[in-house]
Write a protein that holds these residues in place. Structure first.
Motif, mmCIF file in Angstrom:
data_model
loop_
_atom_site.group_PDB
_atom_site.id
_atom_site.type_symbol
_atom_site.label_atom_id
_atom_site.label_comp_id
_atom_site.label_asym_id
_atom_site.label_seq_id
_atom_site.Cartn_x
_atom_site.Cartn_y
_atom_site.Cartn_z
ATOM 1 N N SER A 12 0.822 -1.215 0.000
ATOM 2 C CA SER A 12 0.000 0.000 0.000
ATOM 3 C C SER A 12 0.860 1.270 0.000
ATOM 4 N N ASP A 13 2.120 1.171 0.440
ATOM 5 C CA ASP A 13 2.995 2.342 0.352
ATOM 6 C C ASP A 13 3.887 2.276 -0.899
ATOM 7 N N GLY A 14 3.587 1.347 -1.808
ATOM 8 C CA GLY A 14 4.333 1.256 -3.060
ATOM 9 C C GLY A 14 3.764 2.210 -4.094
ATOM 10 N N VAL A 15 4.373 2.193 -5.282
ATOM 11 C CA VAL A 15 3.913 3.121 -6.311
ATOM 12 C C VAL A 15 4.061 2.516 -7.711
ATOM 13 N N VAL A 16 3.104 2.827 -8.555
ATOM 14 C CA VAL A 16 3.212 2.534 -9.983
ATOM 15 C C VAL A 16 3.170 3.875 -10.709
ATOM 16 N N ILE A 17 4.219 4.162 -11.444
ATOM 17 C CA ILE A 17 4.211 5.346 -12.306
ATOM 18 C C ILE A 17 3.983 4.850 -13.723
ATOM 19 N N SER A 18 2.937 5.343 -14.367
ATOM 20 C CA SER A 18 2.574 4.866 -15.695
ATOM 21 C C SER A 18 2.570 6.043 -16.667
#
Ligand code: SAH
Ligand code: DHB
Ligand code: MG
Length: 221
Positions: free
Chosen positions: A81-87
Motif C-alpha cells: 500500500s505504500d508502493g507506487v506505480v508510475i505509468s
C-alpha cells in the motif's frame, strides 16, 4: 489449431485460475465504453505481470503505455500500500479513463499517470533522480522500444525485471516489413538486450485471446 482454440483455452485458464474480479472487469469495460483500442494485456497476462512483480517484491513499478489502466491495475495490486506505480501515457483521454478506473478500483493513491510522450517523462524521472524501479513494463509505441529499454536499465537496480510486450507480433518480428518502424524498433530492442552487459534475457512466444505474440523478460545485473 487456430484463434478460436487459443481464445477458448485462454477463457478456460482465466476462468479456472483467476478469481472473479469486478474492478478488473469494470476497468476493461470502461476502456471499451470510452472507445479505447482493445489492446490491453489479457487477464492471464495481467496475472503474470502481478506474479512477476510479487516475485521480485516490487515496491516501485514503472509502466510505459497506460491505455485504460488494465495492466496498471494488475501491477498496482502487486505493490504494497505504500508502493507506487508510475505509468506513462501520451494520450490525455486514455490517461483520464485510466485514472478514473484506477481510483474506482481503490488504487488511486499508489498510481501516478504521467501524461505526455514517454521519452520526455523518462528524461524527467532521470533528472529527478528518483529511486530505482523494481519492475518496468514496456508496452507503448514499439518504434521506441530500444530507447525505452535503455531508460529502463538506467532507472533500475540489480535484480530489477524489465518486461516488454508484443515482441513477436504474429511472427512479424521475422517476416514483417523490416522498414516498418514498429518491427525495426522491436528488433533494435532485441539487439540491445543481446549485447547489453547488464541484461540477462529471454523471450517467450505466447498464444491466447490476443493472438500470437510474445514477451521479452530481462533481469538487470
Ligand atoms: N499497458 C496497457 C496497454 C497499452 S497500449 C494494458 O495492457 O492495459 C499502448 C499505449 O501506449 C496507448 O495508450 C498509447 O496511447 C500509448 N502510447 C503510444 N505512444 C506513446 C508515447 N510516445 N508515450 C507514451 N505513451 C504512448
Ligand atoms: C498493439 C499494441 C499493444 O500493446 C498490444 O498489446 C497489441 C496491439 C497495437 O498497437 O496494435
Ligand atoms: Mg501490448
Amino acid at each position: 489449431m487456430d484463434q478460436t482454440t487459443f481464445t477458448a483455452v485462454d477463457d478456460y485458464l482465466a476462468a479456472t485460475l483467476l478469481p472473479a474480479d469486478a474492478d478488473l472487469d469494470r476497468t476493461a469495460a470502461a476502456a471499451e465504453a470510452a472507445g479505447l483500442p482493445a489492446i490491453a494485456v489479457s487477464p492471464v497476462q495481467g496475472a503474470l505481470l502481478g506474479i512477476l512483480a510479487g516475485a521480485v517484491g516490487a515496491r516501485r513499478i514503472l509502466e510505459v503505455g497506460t491505455l485504460g489502466g488494465y495492466s496498471t491495475l494488475w501491477l498496482a495490486r502487486a505493490v504494497p500500500s505504500d508502493g507506487v506505480v508510475i505509468s506513462l501515457e501520451v494520450d490525455p483521454h486514455h490517461a483520464e479513463v485510466a485514472t478514473a478506473s484506477l481510483a474506482a478500483a481503490g488504487v488511486g493513491d499508489r498510481v501516478e499517470v504521467m501524461v505526455g510522450p514517454a521519452l520526455e517523462a523518462l528524461d524527467r524521472l532521470h533528472g529527478a533522480r528518483v529511486e530505482p524501479f523494481d519492475l518496468v513494463f514496456i508496452d507503448a509505441d514499439k518504434v521506441n522500444n530500444a530507447r525505452y529499454l535503455e531508460h529502463a536499465v538506467a532507472l533500475a537496480r540489480r535484480g530489477s525485471l524489465i518486461v516488454v510486450d508484443n515482441v513477436v507480433r504474429g511472427g512479424a518480428i521475422l517476416d514483417g516489413d523490416p522498414d516498418d518502424p514498429s518491427i525495426a524498433g522491436t528488433r533494435a530492442a532485441f539487439d540491445l538486450v543481446a549485447r547489453h552487459p547488464r541484461l540477462r534475457a529471454t523471450a517467450i512466444q505466447t498464444v491466447g485471446v490476443k493472438g500470437y505474440d510474445g514477451l521479452l523478460i530481462a533481469l538487470v545485473d
